[in-house]
Enzyme design. Structure first.
Site, PDB file in Angstrom:
ATOM      1  N   LEU A  36       0.865  -1.174   0.000  1.00 27.62           N
ATOM      2  CA  LEU A  36       0.000   0.000   0.000  1.00 27.62           C
ATOM      3  C   LEU A  36       0.903   1.226   0.000  1.00 27.62           C
ATOM      4  O   LEU A  36       1.818   1.339   0.829  1.00 27.62           O
ATOM      5  CB  LEU A  36      -0.907  -0.009   1.230  1.00 27.62           C
ATOM      6  CG  LEU A  36      -2.132   0.903   1.249  1.00 27.62           C
ATOM      7  CD1 LEU A  36      -3.038   0.632   0.055  1.00 27.62           C
ATOM      8  CD2 LEU A  36      -2.900   0.722   2.548  1.00 27.62           C
ATOM      9  N   ASP A  37       0.683   2.154  -0.938  1.00 28.55           N
ATOM     10  CA  ASP A  37       1.542   3.325  -1.083  1.00 28.55           C
ATOM     11  C   ASP A  37       1.559   4.179   0.181  1.00 28.55           C
ATOM     12  O   ASP A  37       0.584   4.206   0.938  1.00 28.55           O
ATOM     13  CB  ASP A  37       1.077   4.190  -2.256  1.00 28.55           C
ATOM     14  CG  ASP A  37       1.327   3.546  -3.607  1.00 28.55           C
ATOM     15  OD1 ASP A  37       2.204   2.673  -3.686  1.00 28.55           O
ATOM     16  OD2 ASP A  37       0.646   3.921  -4.581  1.00 28.55           O
ATOM     17  N   PRO A  38       2.654   4.929   0.413  1.00 29.61           N
ATOM     18  CA  PRO A  38       2.728   5.797   1.602  1.00 29.61           C
ATOM     19  C   PRO A  38       1.587   6.804   1.700  1.00 29.61           C
ATOM     20  O   PRO A  38       1.124   7.102   2.806  1.00 29.61           O
ATOM     21  CB  PRO A  38       4.079   6.506   1.432  1.00 29.61           C
ATOM     22  CG  PRO A  38       4.896   5.563   0.623  1.00 29.61           C
ATOM     23  CD  PRO A  38       3.940   4.900  -0.326  1.00 29.61           C
ATOM     24  N   ALA A  40      -1.407   6.396   0.692  1.00 31.92           N
ATOM     25  CA  ALA A  40      -2.688   5.692   0.839  1.00 31.92           C
ATOM     26  C   ALA A  40      -2.820   5.209   2.275  1.00 31.92           C
ATOM     27  O   ALA A  40      -1.830   4.998   2.982  1.00 31.92           O
ATOM     28  CB  ALA A  40      -2.759   4.517  -0.119  1.00 31.92           C
ATOM     29  N   ARG A 208      -3.299   4.551  -9.050  1.00 33.55           N
ATOM     30  CA  ARG A 208      -2.657   5.741  -9.616  1.00 33.55           C
ATOM     31  C   ARG A 208      -2.689   5.693 -11.138  1.00 33.55           C
ATOM     32  O   ARG A 208      -2.942   6.704 -11.809  1.00 33.55           O
ATOM     33  CB  ARG A 208      -1.208   5.859  -9.118  1.00 33.55           C
ATOM     34  CG  ARG A 208      -1.093   6.283  -7.660  1.00 33.55           C
ATOM     35  CD  ARG A 208       0.365   6.447  -7.260  1.00 33.55           C
ATOM     36  NE  ARG A 208       1.037   5.159  -7.117  1.00 33.55           N
ATOM     37  CZ  ARG A 208       2.309   4.935  -7.433  1.00 33.55           C
ATOM     38  NH1 ARG A 208       3.047   5.905  -7.968  1.00 33.55           N
ATOM     39  NH2 ARG A 208       2.852   3.745  -7.225  1.00 33.55           N
TER      40      ARG A 208
END
Length: 313
Positions: A36-38, A40, A208
């Site tokens: 999970l992206d930073p 998010a 994204r």
């Protein structure tokens, strides 16, 4: 054991959360089932100790998100990290244009060939895309096959700040509710018309990239202004624990964590599977095999026999 769903806060990487879990649980054996992206927040599923054996079976779980897609501004990272490098005026859609927006989103449902972001962990020739991008370069990233199960347009707003930030879980998923749970989004990069989308996607899908592609389909630059992962497989955000409660989180045992049909074995079948044999069975697809409530194996059935993917002693 166990498998723990964590509510990842804004700003932490998935590896940061894994490191916190290692310290909290007193073990090095911690893995996650999907990054999970930073920027998010939301569900990050961790497997601890012996449960790390399950990661390979949970990486393909369907994931659900709330996504804020801002139109009229593009960024190199495709999200709110910025900076804005493309900008175009976009008027607020009229009521009549909402049907067109929904039709555009509908074109993305189903199997897709999606190009990952340059700022991603994808490797080409042993080089990470994000490392090359941060040094000023760019890799030729091949499109990957992904599946988007559903995209529901929950609303269009003049800016991400004016879009809903509070939600509650209902039968159809998480929906705006002023009395519900508030989510923290990254600081906005400006005032841009913003789509609020509820998405259900298959493994490997980049939201994204979806934001970029939706903008392209509408003829404008776009970026993902905010993202909350609300579900991974059977793990919903409503049941996720905070990083502060990792030490005493109970989580789920291995058998409960595997979301496959069950086959109840007898002693002979369990023994044959543990020996790596291929016993006859009419089962089709992936199954969990149990004996007296204990996990024996994960198998694939072809309608004639069972093939062991992984067995437990």
């Amino acid at each position: 054991m166990p498998v723990i769903a964590v509510d990842k806060p804004l700003g932490l990487t998935s590896h940061d959360v894994v490191n916190r879990a290692r310290r909290a649980r007193g073990t090095r054996r911690v893995g996650h089932t999907g990054t999970l992206d930073p920027l998010a927040t939301g569900v990050l599923v961790l497997c601890v100790d012996a449960s790390t054996k399950l990661v390979q079976f949970m990486e393909a779980d369907t994931k659900a998100y709330l996504a804020w897609i801002s139109l009229g501004a593009g960024t190199p990272t495709l999200d709110a990290e910025g900076p804005v490098t493309e900008q175009q005026h976009v008027a607020m859609p009229t009521d009549e244009a909402l049907d067109d927006l929904r039709e555009t989103l509908y074109t993305f449902i189903g199997p897709q060939a999606q190009v990952p972001p340059q700022y991603s962990a994808v490797q080409v020739g042993g080089r990470r895309a994000y490392a090359v991008a941060r040094s000023g370069g760019e890799l030729d990233l091949p499109a990957r096959n992904v599946v988007i199960h559903s995209l529901d347009l929950l609303g269009v707003y003049p800016s991400v700040e004016e879009a809903p930030h509070a939600f509650s879980r209902g039968d159809g998923g998480w929906t705006p509710d002023s009395d519900g749970r508030s989510f923290t989004l990254p600081p906005p990069l400006g005032r841009f018309p913003t789509l609020l989308v509820r998405a259900s996607v298959g493994s490997g899908t980049y939201l994204r990239s979806l934001a970029r592609d939706v903008g392209a389909a509408l003829g404008v630059p776009a970026h993902l202004a905010g993202l909350v992962r609300t579900r991974v497989g059977r793990y919903d955000l409503a049941e996720a624990v905070s990083v502060e409660h990792l030490a005493d989180a109970e989580g789920l045992p291995d058998l409960a964590a595997l979301d496959f049909p069950h086959i109840e074995a007898n002693e002979r079948l369990a023994r044959e599977l543990r020996q790596g044999k291929r016993p006859k069975s009419a089962a089709l697809g992936r199954h969990v095999v149990t004996l007296d409530g204990s996990l024996v194996a994960v198998v694939d059935g072809d309608g004639g026999a069972l093939r062991v993917v992984r067995a437990w002693a």
